[in-house]
Design a protein around this motif. Structure first.
Motif, mmCIF file in Angstrom:
data_model
loop_
_atom_site.group_PDB
_atom_site.id
_atom_site.type_symbol
_atom_site.label_atom_id
_atom_site.label_comp_id
_atom_site.label_asym_id
_atom_site.label_seq_id
_atom_site.Cartn_x
_atom_site.Cartn_y
_atom_site.Cartn_z
ATOM 1 N N GLN A 1 0.811 -1.219 0.000
ATOM 2 C CA GLN A 1 0.000 0.000 0.000
ATOM 3 C C GLN A 1 0.845 1.270 0.000
ATOM 4 N N LEU A 2 2.150 1.127 0.066
ATOM 5 C CA LEU A 2 3.006 2.272 0.363
ATOM 6 C C LEU A 2 2.895 3.391 -0.671
ATOM 7 N N GLU A 3 2.998 3.071 -1.946
ATOM 8 C CA GLU A 3 2.939 4.121 -2.974
ATOM 9 C C GLU A 3 1.614 4.877 -2.897
ATOM 10 N N ASP A 4 0.523 4.153 -2.815
ATOM 11 C CA ASP A 4 -0.791 4.797 -2.741
ATOM 12 C C ASP A 4 -0.924 5.632 -1.471
ATOM 13 N N ALA A 5 -0.355 5.116 -0.373
ATOM 14 C CA ALA A 5 -0.448 5.831 0.902
ATOM 15 C C ALA A 5 0.322 7.143 0.852
ATOM 16 N N VAL A 6 1.516 7.121 0.287
ATOM 17 C CA VAL A 6 2.311 8.347 0.183
ATOM 18 C C VAL A 6 1.586 9.374 -0.680
ATOM 19 N N ASN A 7 1.044 8.938 -1.788
ATOM 20 C CA ASN A 7 0.297 9.852 -2.660
ATOM 21 C C ASN A 7 -0.931 10.416 -1.953
ATOM 22 N N ALA A 8 -1.603 9.571 -1.164
ATOM 23 C CA ALA A 8 -2.787 10.020 -0.431
ATOM 24 C C ALA A 8 -2.409 11.050 0.633
ATOM 25 N N LYS B 1 0.105 13.002 0.615
ATOM 26 C CA LYS B 1 0.470 14.228 -0.103
ATOM 27 C C LYS B 1 -0.774 14.977 -0.564
ATOM 28 N N THR B 2 -1.751 14.243 -1.071
ATOM 29 C CA THR B 2 -2.984 14.853 -1.598
ATOM 30 C C THR B 2 -3.778 15.559 -0.516
ATOM 31 N N ILE B 3 -3.873 14.942 0.653
ATOM 32 C CA ILE B 3 -4.663 15.560 1.732
ATOM 33 C C ILE B 3 -3.880 16.623 2.497
ATOM 34 N N GLY B 4 -2.624 16.817 2.104
ATOM 35 C CA GLY B 4 -1.850 17.906 2.685
ATOM 36 C C GLY B 4 -1.270 17.634 4.049
ATOM 37 N N ARG C 1 6.669 20.433 2.084
ATOM 38 C CA ARG C 1 6.836 21.874 1.862
ATOM 39 C C ARG C 1 6.155 22.237 0.546
ATOM 40 N N ASN C 2 4.995 22.833 0.651
ATOM 41 C CA ASN C 2 4.244 23.280 -0.526
ATOM 42 C C ASN C 2 4.017 22.141 -1.520
ATOM 43 N N GLY C 3 3.675 20.976 -0.998
ATOM 44 C CA GLY C 3 3.364 19.845 -1.849
ATOM 45 C C GLY C 3 4.558 19.016 -2.273
#
Length: 279
Positions: A43-50, A52-55, A92-94
């Motif tokens: 799940q790691l890749e999806d979790a990191v992207n998630a 990042k997306t939720i800030g 930092r800013n995404g």
């Protein structure tokens, strides 16, 4: 708006980090919350992207993701790159930047008991990820004699070859390390041997231990491993893993907030949670 921080790992329920960091947010009146996220390897890749997306403003990384997560970050600090492991991420800013505060955290805790560090004769027991972070950090601090012993000698050889800093290192078997133990002023135990629930085990015999040595075990549960009990009986100074845990967390908190927190408060809090005497 409340900021969100956290820690990712598998398992994660045992982590002391949420208790430690949420107390700091309250103490410094920062509108933030720190949450444990149970993330499995697939799940790691999806979790990191998630995240990042939720800030998420920042998060810690624990086993088994410290190496793998580097694939999914935007930038990596040079020390973390050299170690090959990240335990702290700042958004930092995404843009996600990875750091390793394990080695520097260990050094900060060590400085409370040992001054100066250069000139120490060091033996590191183990050759895993924690050993690597500590080995690099100590070498960077100018300690030029750091030997390594490990049950798998080949793994220790790989660790020696990978170090980007100048250091004299002899690779030893456990038996060889036991025989010359009186030559060291600092013994650092980095393996899982002695951790709950297998507390009746020790990685090596301390029969030849230098009585003036400091013995540091990065395990903090139990607070006093069999190795530390035996070292104390021989008159050595001992240090458990709480100092490393607290200081790596403090350095992460500083990267997130710009505040170097009260480490004495952190240590008391963690020690209480583990059932120890904070005094």
């Amino acid at each position: 708006m409340k900021k969100l921080y956290g820690v990712i790992g598998d398992p994660i329920a045992h982590s002391m980090s949420p208790i430690m960091h949420n107390d700091l947010f309250q103490f410094y009146q920062i509108d933030a919350h720190y949450h444990p996220f149970h993330i499995q390897k697939e799940q790691l890749e999806d979790a990191v992207n998630a995240l990042k997306t939720i800030g998420v403003a920042g998060f810690n990384v624990t086993v088994p993701h410290k190496g793998e997560i580097m694939k999914w970050l935007d930038e990596i600090d040079p020390l973390a790159e050299a170690i090959g492991a990240v335990n702290t991420v700042v958004n930092r800013n995404g843009k996600l930047t990875g750091y390793n505060t394990d080695g520097p955290g260990f050094v900060k805790g060590l400085r409370m008991l040992v001054q100066p560090l250069p000139g120490q004769r060091v033996l590191i027991v183990g050759a895993g990820g924690a050993a690597k972070a500590i080995y690099y950090a100590l070498a960077k601090e100018g300690i030029n004699m750091i030997d390594i012993c490990n049950r798998t000698v080949e793994k220790a050889v790989e660790l020696k070859k990978s170090c980007p800093f100048s250091v004299n290192t002899e690779i030893l078997s456990i038996k060889e390390a036991e025989e010359k133990l009186n030559q060291y002023t600092l013994l650092i135990q980095t393996t899982l041997i002695g951790m709950e629930p297998a507390t009746d085990f020790s990685p090596l015999s301390l029969e030849n231990l230098n009585r003036d040595a400091l013995v540091s075990d990065i395990i903090y549960n139990p607070l006093e491993t069999k190795l530390l009990r035996e070292a104390k009986e021989k008159g050595a100074i001992i240090q458990n893993g709480i100092d490393m845990f607290v200081y790596q967390g403090a350095l992460a908190f500083q990267k997130w907030t710009g505040i170097m927190p009260d480490t004495a408060r952190m240590k008391i809090n963690v020690t209480k949670q583990l059932g120890g005497n904070p005094c």
